[in-house]
Design a protein around this motif. Sequence first.
Motif, PDB file in Angstrom:
ATOM      1  N   SER A 233       0.821  -1.217   0.000  1.00  0.00           N
ATOM      2  CA  SER A 233       0.000   0.000   0.000  1.00  0.00           C
ATOM      3  C   SER A 233       0.857   1.271   0.000  1.00  0.00           C
ATOM      4  CB  SER A 233      -0.911   0.009   1.227  1.00  0.00           C
ATOM      5  OG  SER A 233      -0.111   0.021   2.391  1.00  0.00           O
ATOM      6  N   GLN A 234       2.171   1.125   0.079  1.00  0.00           N
ATOM      7  CA  GLN A 234       3.026   2.315   0.146  1.00  0.00           C
ATOM      8  C   GLN A 234       3.338   2.899  -1.239  1.00  0.00           C
ATOM      9  OE1 GLN A 234       6.049   0.307   2.499  1.00  0.00           O
ATOM     10  NE2 GLN A 234       5.860   1.898   4.065  1.00  0.00           N
ATOM     11  N   ILE A 235       3.632   4.213  -1.225  1.00  0.00           N
ATOM     12  CA  ILE A 235       4.080   4.907  -2.433  1.00  0.00           C
ATOM     13  C   ILE A 235       5.595   5.061  -2.294  1.00  0.00           C
ATOM     14  CG2 ILE A 235       3.803   6.986  -3.858  1.00  0.00           C
ATOM     15  CD1 ILE A 235       1.124   5.701  -3.167  1.00  0.00           C
ATOM     16  N   VAL A 236       6.334   4.616  -3.278  1.00  0.00           N
ATOM     17  CA  VAL A 236       7.796   4.741  -3.229  1.00  0.00           C
ATOM     18  C   VAL A 236       8.227   5.620  -4.407  1.00  0.00           C
ATOM     19  CG1 VAL A 236      10.000   3.528  -3.286  1.00  0.00           C
ATOM     20  CG2 VAL A 236       8.043   2.525  -2.085  1.00  0.00           C
ATOM     21  N   THR A 237       8.952   6.698  -4.102  1.00  0.00           N
ATOM     22  CA  THR A 237       9.350   7.630  -5.156  1.00  0.00           C
ATOM     23  C   THR A 237      10.863   7.816  -5.137  1.00  0.00           C
ATOM     24  OG1 THR A 237       9.347   9.756  -3.977  1.00  0.00           O
ATOM     25  CG2 THR A 237       7.209   8.883  -4.624  1.00  0.00           C
ATOM     26  N   ASP A 238      11.390   8.067  -6.317  1.00  0.00           N
ATOM     27  CA  ASP A 238      12.823   8.347  -6.447  1.00  0.00           C
ATOM     28  C   ASP A 238      12.926   9.568  -7.342  1.00  0.00           C
ATOM     29  OD1 ASP A 238      15.617   8.283  -6.847  1.00  0.00           O
ATOM     30  OD2 ASP A 238      15.595   6.126  -6.507  1.00  0.00           O
ATOM     31  N   ILE A 239      13.646  10.590  -6.914  1.00  0.00           N
ATOM     32  CA  ILE A 239      13.688  11.800  -7.748  1.00  0.00           C
ATOM     33  C   ILE A 239      14.702  11.670  -8.881  1.00  0.00           C
ATOM     34  CG2 ILE A 239      12.816  13.211  -5.871  1.00  0.00           C
ATOM     35  CD1 ILE A 239      15.610  14.540  -5.778  1.00  0.00           C
ATOM     36  N   ILE A 240      15.414  10.547  -8.904  1.00  0.00           N
ATOM     37  CA  ILE A 240      16.277  10.262 -10.062  1.00  0.00           C
ATOM     38  C   ILE A 240      15.377   9.896 -11.244  1.00  0.00           C
ATOM     39  CG2 ILE A 240      17.945   8.562 -10.950  1.00  0.00           C
ATOM     40  CD1 ILE A 240      19.094   8.462  -8.043  1.00  0.00           C
ATOM     41  N   TYR A 241      15.708  10.381 -12.448  1.00  0.00           N
ATOM     42  CA  TYR A 241      14.927   9.981 -13.626  1.00  0.00           C
ATOM     43  C   TYR A 241      15.788   9.311 -14.686  1.00  0.00           C
ATOM     44  CZ  TYR A 241      16.589  14.587 -15.039  1.00  0.00           C
ATOM     45  OH  TYR A 241      17.380  15.677 -15.292  1.00  0.00           O
ATOM     46  N   PHE A 242      17.103   9.256 -14.455  1.00  0.00           N
ATOM     47  CA  PHE A 242      17.983   8.512 -15.345  1.00  0.00           C
ATOM     48  C   PHE A 242      18.939   7.690 -14.496  1.00  0.00           C
ATOM     49  CE2 PHE A 242      21.465   7.765 -18.281  1.00  0.00           C
ATOM     50  CZ  PHE A 242      20.756   7.336 -19.394  1.00  0.00           C
ATOM     51  N   PRO A 243      18.738   6.393 -14.376  1.00  0.00           N
ATOM     52  CA  PRO A 243      17.768   5.551 -15.087  1.00  0.00           C
ATOM     53  C   PRO A 243      16.330   5.817 -14.636  1.00  0.00           C
ATOM     54  CG  PRO A 243      18.804   4.286 -13.341  1.00  0.00           C
ATOM     55  CD  PRO A 243      19.484   5.617 -13.345  1.00  0.00           C
ATOM     56  N   ASP A 244      15.379   5.474 -15.501  1.00  0.00           N
ATOM     57  CA  ASP A 244      13.985   5.746 -15.128  1.00  0.00           C
ATOM     58  C   ASP A 244      13.483   4.797 -14.046  1.00  0.00           C
ATOM     59  OD1 ASP A 244      13.836   3.561 -16.763  1.00  0.00           O
ATOM     60  OD2 ASP A 244      12.234   4.341 -18.038  1.00  0.00           O
ATOM     61  N   ARG A 245      14.160   3.646 -13.883  1.00  0.00           N
ATOM     62  CA  ARG A 245      13.827   2.746 -12.776  1.00  0.00           C
ATOM     63  C   ARG A 245      15.079   2.457 -11.977  1.00  0.00           C
ATOM     64  NH1 ARG A 245      10.325  -2.583 -14.245  1.00  0.00           N
ATOM     65  NH2 ARG A 245       8.444  -1.412 -14.730  1.00  0.00           N
TER      66      ARG A 245
END
Length: 292
Positions: A233-245
């Motif tokens: 149920s958690q939201i996990v975010t990474d402000i890196i976009y390169f790599p996109d994952r």
Amino acid sequence: MADLGRIDGKTKLIGFLAKPAGHSKSPAIHNAAFRKLNLNYAFMAFEVGNEQLADAITGIRALNIQGFSVSMPNKIDILPLLDGLSPAAELIGAVNTVVNHNGQLIGYNTDGIGYMHSLAAAGVNYKGKKMTILGAGGAATAITIQAALEGVAEISIFNREDQFFPNALRNAEIINKKMKDTNCIARVYPLEDLARLKEEITTSQILTNATDVGMKHLEGQSLLPDPSWLHPSQIVTDIIYFPDRTKLLEQAIAIGCKTINGLGMLLWQGAEQFRIWTGQEMPIEDVKQQIF
Ligand code: NAD
């Protein structure tokens, strides 16, 4: 892309002051948006570091340039050269956007706004929620302060005990003492305290990586030692976009969490800059298709 046909005697210039500057996607993003909306503006990047910053600002005033974007190493050094700051930029202590209001240069910080907007655009309701944020550098500071301004209820800040750790303490102190009306509570822990990291991640609805871990020479690494600390149920975010994952997002996807990378933050912080300079909404889907 050269676009000289659009430029005439009334074109307003928006600049970008950074060193290095040539790698930035900002000229492509903003020029694409100006073109799409047929606005008579042009965006140019200028390689300006700390040594030339005061001269550059004098020049901007003399030429009555409409506004500019600011990146490293100028985001803090520019503060004393401006005539005023938005409340968020004042709390964050750094500026990434300046607009010229009739000769007055006013500084804003859109990084945190961009991050929060990327959550909202992905359907995340963050108000009243608990967030754990990894990092206390420039981007993390903007996100932490903006999250408190926008109604996140609790923020647990983790940073390794490096030169950024005092920033983490400062960010928490600002939230707990200067931003009392937000009712947000911020706490700081060393990243090395794994028992605490587990406790805070497990009890948060949102986990955010705002460190360099996951990109460039740190690609393939994650600050989450054990993915089983996450729940779906958690939201996990990474402000890196390169790599996109990043590795963190891969860990979270495997658990079944909703994940968000840093592309939305990049686009939405630019959209907020665009609004500040032109008063118009950036055509974000067009920009995304053209540039990314
Ligand atoms: P910064 O140099 O100001 O801060 C770096 C942060 O990373 C600090 O908290 C530092 O302690 C931490 N860190 C670095 N190496 C580490 C390691 N090995 N282990 C643990 N922590 C480590 O940098 P910044 O400008 O805040 O940028 C941080 C990241 O955010 C970068 O990856 C950058 O690309 C990304 N970023 C994304 C956007 C966007 O729009 N999506 C905007 C700004 C920055």
